[in-house]
Scaffold this active site. Structure first.
Site, PDB file in Angstrom:
ATOM      1  N   SER A  29       0.829  -1.220   0.000  1.00  0.00           N
ATOM      2  CA  SER A  29       0.000   0.000   0.000  1.00  0.00           C
ATOM      3  C   SER A  29       0.853   1.256   0.000  1.00  0.00           C
ATOM      4  O   SER A  29       1.700   1.443   0.877  1.00  0.00           O
ATOM      5  CB  SER A  29      -0.873   0.055   1.258  1.00  0.00           C
ATOM      6  OG  SER A  29      -1.715  -1.042   1.312  1.00  0.00           O
ATOM      7  N   HIS A  60      -3.771   0.406  -5.011  1.00  0.00           N
ATOM      8  CA  HIS A  60      -3.039  -0.727  -5.601  1.00  0.00           C
ATOM      9  C   HIS A  60      -3.314  -0.762  -7.100  1.00  0.00           C
ATOM     10  O   HIS A  60      -4.449  -0.975  -7.521  1.00  0.00           O
ATOM     11  CB  HIS A  60      -3.494  -2.053  -4.979  1.00  0.00           C
ATOM     12  CG  HIS A  60      -3.079  -2.219  -3.549  1.00  0.00           C
ATOM     13  ND1 HIS A  60      -2.021  -3.003  -3.167  1.00  0.00           N
ATOM     14  CD2 HIS A  60      -3.566  -1.686  -2.415  1.00  0.00           C
ATOM     15  CE1 HIS A  60      -1.875  -2.947  -1.852  1.00  0.00           C
ATOM     16  NE2 HIS A  60      -2.808  -2.155  -1.365  1.00  0.00           N
ATOM     17  N   HIS A  82      -4.726  -9.593  -1.578  1.00  0.00           N
ATOM     18  CA  HIS A  82      -4.884  -9.854  -0.143  1.00  0.00           C
ATOM     19  C   HIS A  82      -5.942 -10.930   0.076  1.00  0.00           C
ATOM     20  O   HIS A  82      -6.936 -10.998  -0.646  1.00  0.00           O
ATOM     21  CB  HIS A  82      -5.332  -8.576   0.583  1.00  0.00           C
ATOM     22  CG  HIS A  82      -4.372  -7.440   0.461  1.00  0.00           C
ATOM     23  ND1 HIS A  82      -4.404  -6.563  -0.588  1.00  0.00           N
ATOM     24  CD2 HIS A  82      -3.356  -7.041   1.271  1.00  0.00           C
ATOM     25  CE1 HIS A  82      -3.442  -5.665  -0.425  1.00  0.00           C
ATOM     26  NE2 HIS A  82      -2.787  -5.932   0.689  1.00  0.00           N
ATOM     27  N   TYR A  84      -8.022 -10.903   2.416  1.00  0.00           N
ATOM     28  CA  TYR A  84      -9.301 -10.275   2.798  1.00  0.00           C
ATOM     29  C   TYR A  84     -10.124  -9.828   1.600  1.00  0.00           C
ATOM     30  O   TYR A  84     -11.304  -9.530   1.725  1.00  0.00           O
ATOM     31  CB  TYR A  84      -9.078  -9.092   3.763  1.00  0.00           C
ATOM     32  CG  TYR A  84      -8.308  -7.919   3.208  1.00  0.00           C
ATOM     33  CD1 TYR A  84      -8.866  -7.062   2.258  1.00  0.00           C
ATOM     34  CD2 TYR A  84      -7.017  -7.664   3.645  1.00  0.00           C
ATOM     35  CE1 TYR A  84      -8.147  -5.999   1.739  1.00  0.00           C
ATOM     36  CE2 TYR A  84      -6.293  -6.601   3.131  1.00  0.00           C
ATOM     37  CZ  TYR A  84      -6.871  -5.778   2.177  1.00  0.00           C
ATOM     38  OH  TYR A  84      -6.153  -4.730   1.667  1.00  0.00           O
ATOM     39  N   GLU A  85      -9.497  -9.788   0.434  1.00  0.00           N
ATOM     40  CA  GLU A  85     -10.263  -9.431  -0.762  1.00  0.00           C
ATOM     41  C   GLU A  85     -11.142 -10.599  -1.212  1.00  0.00           C
ATOM     42  O   GLU A  85     -11.967 -10.438  -2.106  1.00  0.00           O
ATOM     43  CB  GLU A  85      -9.315  -9.043  -1.901  1.00  0.00           C
ATOM     44  CG  GLU A  85      -8.583  -7.732  -1.651  1.00  0.00           C
ATOM     45  CD  GLU A  85      -7.593  -7.413  -2.766  1.00  0.00           C
ATOM     46  OE1 GLU A  85      -8.025  -6.856  -3.781  1.00  0.00           O
ATOM     47  OE2 GLU A  85      -6.409  -7.755  -2.616  1.00  0.00           O
ATOM     48  N   ALA A 112       2.746  -2.032   4.245  1.00  0.00           N
ATOM     49  CA  ALA A 112       2.449  -1.059   5.285  1.00  0.00           C
ATOM     50  C   ALA A 112       1.998  -1.876   6.496  1.00  0.00           C
ATOM     51  O   ALA A 112       1.281  -2.863   6.332  1.00  0.00           O
ATOM     52  CB  ALA A 112       1.344  -0.117   4.831  1.00  0.00           C
ATOM     53  N   MET A 210      -1.683  -7.186   7.095  1.00  0.00           N
ATOM     54  CA  MET A 210      -2.685  -8.069   6.482  1.00  0.00           C
ATOM     55  C   MET A 210      -2.161  -8.744   5.211  1.00  0.00           C
ATOM     56  O   MET A 210      -2.947  -9.120   4.343  1.00  0.00           O
ATOM     57  CB  MET A 210      -3.936  -7.255   6.118  1.00  0.00           C
ATOM     58  CG  MET A 210      -4.500  -6.411   7.263  1.00  0.00           C
ATOM     59  SD  MET A 210      -5.877  -5.401   6.715  1.00  0.00           S
ATOM     60  CE  MET A 210      -6.099  -4.320   8.126  1.00  0.00           C
ATOM     61  N   SER A 211      -0.853  -8.894   5.107  1.00  0.00           N
ATOM     62  CA  SER A 211      -0.307  -9.468   3.861  1.00  0.00           C
ATOM     63  C   SER A 211       0.964 -10.241   4.168  1.00  0.00           C
ATOM     64  O   SER A 211       1.172 -10.690   5.287  1.00  0.00           O
ATOM     65  CB  SER A 211      -0.017  -8.335   2.861  1.00  0.00           C
ATOM     66  OG  SER A 211       1.019  -7.503   3.336  1.00  0.00           O
ATOM     67  N   ASN A 234       1.404   3.462  10.863  1.00  0.00           N
ATOM     68  CA  ASN A 234       0.621   3.956  12.002  1.00  0.00           C
ATOM     69  C   ASN A 234       1.021   3.133  13.214  1.00  0.00           C
ATOM     70  O   ASN A 234       1.546   2.036  13.053  1.00  0.00           O
ATOM     71  CB  ASN A 234      -0.887   3.771  11.735  1.00  0.00           C
ATOM     72  CG  ASN A 234      -1.231   2.318  11.434  1.00  0.00           C
ATOM     73  OD1 ASN A 234      -1.029   1.848  10.302  1.00  0.00           O
ATOM     74  ND2 ASN A 234      -1.707   1.599  12.424  1.00  0.00           N
ATOM     75  N   HIS A 246      -7.436   3.958   6.670  1.00  0.00           N
ATOM     76  CA  HIS A 246      -6.628   3.630   5.502  1.00  0.00           C
ATOM     77  C   HIS A 246      -5.968   4.894   4.939  1.00  0.00           C
ATOM     78  O   HIS A 246      -4.847   4.839   4.444  1.00  0.00           O
ATOM     79  CB  HIS A 246      -7.505   2.943   4.442  1.00  0.00           C
ATOM     80  CG  HIS A 246      -6.739   2.449   3.245  1.00  0.00           C
ATOM     81  ND1 HIS A 246      -5.749   1.494   3.343  1.00  0.00           N
ATOM     82  CD2 HIS A 246      -6.804   2.778   1.937  1.00  0.00           C
ATOM     83  CE1 HIS A 246      -5.245   1.258   2.145  1.00  0.00           C
ATOM     84  NE2 HIS A 246      -5.872   2.026   1.261  1.00  0.00           N
TER      85      HIS A 246
HETATM   86  N1  HPA Z   1      -2.982  -3.299  11.302  1.00  0.00           N
HETATM   87  C1  HPA Z   1      -3.045  -4.169  10.284  1.00  0.00           C
HETATM   88  N2  HPA Z   1      -2.633  -3.873   9.068  1.00  0.00           N
HETATM   89  C2  HPA Z   1      -2.131  -2.650   8.852  1.00  0.00           C
HETATM   90  C3  HPA Z   1      -2.047  -1.694   9.862  1.00  0.00           C
HETATM   91  C4  HPA Z   1      -2.490  -2.040  11.169  1.00  0.00           C
HETATM   92  O1  HPA Z   1      -2.459  -1.257  12.126  1.00  0.00           O
HETATM   93  N3  HPA Z   1      -1.506  -0.583   9.315  1.00  0.00           N
HETATM   94  C5  HPA Z   1      -1.262  -0.861   8.020  1.00  0.00           C
HETATM   95  N4  HPA Z   1      -1.640  -2.120   7.728  1.00  0.00           N
END
Ligand code: HPA
Length: 271
Positions: A29, A60, A82, A84-85, A112, A210-211, A234, A246
């Site tokens: 990302s 993406h 991903h 989750y997609e 990320a 998440m990847s 973050n 996001h």
């Molecule tokens: N959690 C999960 N996936 C993420 C995060 C997070 O805080 N930040 C960026 N991808």
């Protein structure tokens, strides 16, 4: 996805690009801009590649970019898939299989991630030293095709020690502050609860995302050496008194983009 699907996709790509990429890049990302730095770029949209899934997340792009980066033959995924997609792990990891078939020996995975280690700050880059698969599944479940790799792959050095040392040295040369730690792969698409972040920390995690975990498992199965870099976009939930979004993730990755680009380019040069 089977051996024939992989060969089919790889043959399609070999017909469009005759170079021999040694290094594969998966750009997470907000980090896809690195592919814009590839010279003599040949861009192939995922939708043109047989059996390739198509990414659905904003931010993406969805194409493979072949060419030279820092003088090395590379292939980059601008946008990844991903779990989750809604793609199965076989779809999520299919591009890694195809990269192997194209001759890729080293995979640089980027993402990320949320900072779990309280010493981290948003905007830090983190070398992934190891991961914890908390995604409730594994891309290698099912019959094993020994042409692709062994039934029981070793994961004791999933993130290549030498590549990590190289990456540390380069960070020092560039005076770039670099963290190092364990990436915990969750399914998403929700960000974690504060309790889940405490759990990740208790388990030894330094970042959550998440990847990456499925792709790295398949890369190791295929005998590809892996270097992983997280952009801490973050602090994970509950550490700061603010909700996650996001937009924040994309904003922070854009902020560290220049550092990230020069760092990865130097690493690619040295491989
Ligand atoms: N959690 C999960 N996936 C993420 C995060 C997070 O805080 N930040 C960026 N991808």
């Amino acid at each position: 996805m089977n051996f024939e699907n992989i060969q089919n996709a790889a043959n399609h790509l070999k017909n469009q690009y005759t170079g021999q990429p040694r290094i594969g890049l998966i750009l997470g990302s907000g980090l896809g801009v690195l592919a814009d730095e590839i010279q003599n770029a040949v861009k192939i949209p995922y939708k043109e590649i047989p059996d390739f899934p198509v990414s659905t997340v904003a931010g993406h792009a969805g194409q493979l970019v072949f060419g030279q980066l820092s003088g090395q033959e590379v292939v980059a995924m601008q946008g990844r898939f991903h779990y989750y997609e809604g793609y199965g792990f076989d779809k999520v990891t299919f591009p890694v299989r195809v990269m192997k078939e194209l001759g890729v020996e080293v995979l640089i995975v980027t993402n990320a991630a949320g900072g779990v280690n309280e010493k981290f700050e948003a905007g830090d880059l983190m070398l992934i030293s190891d991961h914890i698969n908390n995604m409730g599944g594994n891309p290698l479940i099912g019959a094993n095709d020994s042409r692709l790799g062994p039934r029981f792959p070793d994961m004791s050095q999933a993130y290549d020690k030498e590549l990590r040392q190289k990456a540390r040295d380069i960070a020092a040369e560039l005076s770039l502050k670099i963290q190092e730690g364990v990436y915990v792969g969750n399914t998403g698409p929700v960000y974690e609860t504060p309790a889940e972040v405490r759990l990740a920390r208790t388990l030894g995690g330094d970042a959550v995302g998440m990847s990456t975990v499925p792709e790295v498992i398949v890369a190791r199965h295929a005998g590809i050496r892996v270097l992983g870099i997280s952009c801490i976009s973050n602090m994970a939930a509950g550490i700061l008194d603010q909700p996650l979004s996001h937009d924040e993730v994309i904003e922070t990755t854009e902020m560290v983009r220049a550092n990230f680009l020069s760092y990865v380019k130097e690493i690619v040069k040295s491989i």
